[in-house]
Enzyme design. Structure first.
Site, PDB file in Angstrom:
ATOM      1  N   GLU A   1       0.834  -1.208   0.000  1.00 55.96           N
ATOM      2  CA  GLU A   1       0.000   0.000   0.000  1.00 55.96           C
ATOM      3  C   GLU A   1       0.865   1.253   0.000  1.00 55.96           C
ATOM      4  O   GLU A   1       0.619   2.211   0.742  1.00 55.96           O
ATOM      5  CB  GLU A   1      -0.977  -0.022   1.178  1.00 55.96           C
ATOM      6  CG  GLU A   1      -1.890  -1.241   1.192  1.00 55.96           C
ATOM      7  CD  GLU A   1      -2.931  -1.209   2.306  1.00 55.96           C
ATOM      8  OE1 GLU A   1      -2.830  -0.317   3.181  1.00 55.96           O
ATOM      9  OE2 GLU A   1      -3.835  -2.057   2.304  1.00 55.96           O
TER      10      GLU A   1
ATOM     11  N   GLU B   1      -5.128  -9.254   0.509  1.00 56.17           N
ATOM     12  CA  GLU B   1      -5.561  -9.165   1.902  1.00 56.17           C
ATOM     13  C   GLU B   1      -7.072  -8.990   1.963  1.00 56.17           C
ATOM     14  O   GLU B   1      -7.636  -8.159   1.249  1.00 56.17           O
ATOM     15  CB  GLU B   1      -4.918  -7.970   2.627  1.00 56.17           C
ATOM     16  CG  GLU B   1      -3.433  -8.035   2.829  1.00 56.17           C
ATOM     17  CD  GLU B   1      -2.886  -6.805   3.553  1.00 56.17           C
ATOM     18  OE1 GLU B   1      -3.652  -6.167   4.317  1.00 56.17           O
ATOM     19  OE2 GLU B   1      -1.706  -6.467   3.345  1.00 56.17           O
TER      20      GLU B   1
END
Length: 495
Positions: free
Chosen positions: A119, A266
């Protein structure tokens, strides 16, 4: 063509068939931000005991990698965010990283992917200009080691870079990242890699302030009056997970990129939260992950990409008590460090099919239910709900009586018994109810009946590809035809 060339072509064909047959898979993230992390050997023992076949490491810890040697488990290793800047600026650092953390372990360890950062755009935005150069440097190092076909390179992205994800068809990446995302997607296309997406319906639900029902976030059936519809495409979304994945697909299309597959790196649900986190519960975590297993078992795509299954990594293996933030941040794990489960997991065939739950209780259509509402419920149960409706086909035992009331009752009951252990309910927009009266008739046997058995002729066929939590864990299932063809090819190769 020489026999040797024939063998080479057959080996390549065999590899391609296995790859295409493998479908979607389950994986698990292994975080280490905890005070009582078990030894790497014990962690791998847990993975093997449940036959978990794919893992993602957030770094390239040598202890974990050594413990994973010769297990056959497919491993995704990670370049940490702290390493991204140096690797993006200095190709020699990328080469050294690949040599130390990838090439040194192959072929003993089945490393198949490298996640460059985590991220990066939303957590360390100042590193955005370096992200794609870092990925390129890692890829060039793999090419130099002749590992670029085995090991793919990508970088997990948060849903935060898509400011408005609903309706999915209007989703676009944050315009401030357009240049970076164009280069990023071009890299994925050129290297035939995949988009890594971190998708958390938990956050989408709690940040929605009541806009979406919790059933939508947990993969539960949604009443007809609360169906989520994209007004531009008229596609129906029965789970927030599907909507998030499609938002990423549409965001890529907005930059004129298509056919880049998505792997969800995820997703999950916390099992414990603070006083203001009332939806972080064991029951919701069990429901979310149980229904997610079933979604992957179904090997289905999303409304906009129905033929593209979504491989998914659960977040995560253990609770991480040292993570900062609210209580929920520390409680995403499926297992305690001693290997026991935080909540019940569908790790057996009976858990998945539900053929032993609710015996003697049946879910049937209400006699006064509106026929159009029943039709919607029937379509959902036999489609998104993954009920096995083969017995309702013409000429099959439950086709007669051929009316919406009878067919809906069979489909509702089949869904109820398969999904009850993961939170599936008998509601269907208020058109269903439970009864202890066995609705079986003639040769039409309803699941849960004392006359039914788990080996009956209308159990769902094995999915052709996904890793399925069977009695011995997560196993790859092939169709009979594929198995037969592979057997013949292997015999020819031996000639």
């Amino acid at each position: 063509m020489s026999p040797e060339k024939w063998r080479n072509h057959l080996v390549l064909l065999l590899f391609c068939m296995i790859s295409s047959a493998s479908g979607a898979f389950f994986g698990v993230n292994i975080g280490t931000d905890m005070s009582n992390l078990p030894p790497a050997e014990d962690v791998v023992a847990i993975l093997k005991s449940y036959q978990i076949t794919h893992v993602r490491l957030f770094d390239a810890d040598r202890h974990m990698l050594n413990a994973l040697a010769n297990t056959g488990i497919q491993v995704m290793v990670g370049v940490t965010n702290q390493e991204v800047l140096g690797i993006g600026q200095t190709p020699s650092l990328a080469a050294a990283w690949v040599n130390k953390n990838v090439a040194a372990y192959i072929p003993g360890i089945n490393i198949t992917a490298i996640a460059v950062g985590s991220e990066v755009l939303s957590t360390i935005p100042h590193a955005a200009p370096i992200l794609v150069p870092a990925m390129n440097n890692i890829h060039r190092a793999l090419v130099a080691s002749n590992l670029n076909f085995q090991v793919k390179v990508s970088s997990p992205q948060s849903m935060d870079i898509i400011p408005k994800s609903f309706p999915p068809s209007t989703a676009t990446f944050n315009s401030s990242w357009n240049s970076t995302m164009y280069q990023f997607l071009q890299f994925l296309k050129n290297t035939k890699s995949f988009y890594m997406l971190n998708a958390y319906p938990y956050y989408g639900y709690i940040n929605g302030n009541g806009i979406f029902p919790i059933d939508y976030a947990l993969f539960r059936p949604i009443p007809t009056s609360k169906q989520i519809v994209d007004s531009n495409t008229l596609l129906h979304y029965n789970s927030m997970f599907n909507a998030m994945v499609d938002a990423a697909y549409y965001s890529m299309e907005a930059l004129n990129f298509s056919e880049i597959p998505i792997v969800v790196t995820e997703t999950g649900w916390p099992s414990l939260g603070g006083a203001n986190e009332r939806d972080a519960t064991v029951q919701n975590a069990e429901t979310y992950n149980g229904n997610l297993f079933r979604r992957v078992l179904n090997d289905s795509g999303t409304p906009s990409q129905p033929s593209t299954p979504i491989s998914t990594y659960i977040y995560e293996l253990f609770n991480e008590d040292k993570r900062p933030g609210p209580i929920s941040e520390k409680n995403w794990g499926m297992f305690f460090p001693n290997g026991t489960t935080v909540y019940s997991l569908p790790m057996s065939t009976s858990d998945l099919t539900g053929d032993s739950s609710g015996s003697g209780l049946f879910c049937v259509a209400k006699p006064d239910a509106d026929s159009s509402a029943l039709k919607s419920g029937l379509d959902w149960a036999c489609g998104q709900g993954s009920a096995n409706c083969s017995a309702l086909q013409a000429g099959q035992p439950c086709f007669q009586p051929n009316n919406i009331q009878s067919h809906s009752s069979y489909a509702y009951n089949d869904y109820f018994h398969r999904m009850q252990s993961a939170g599936g309910t008998c509601d269907f927009g208020g058109t269903a109810t439970t009864t202890s009266v066995d609705p079986s008739h003639g040769s039409c046997i309803f699941m849960g009946s004392s006359r039914s058995n788990s080996s009956g002729p209308f159990m769902p066929p094995a999915a052709p590809g996904p890793f399925i939590p069977g009695k011995s864990g997560l196993k790859l299932q092939f169709s009979r035809l594929t198995f037969t063809v592979l057997t013949v090819l292997l015999a020819i190769i031996q000639l």
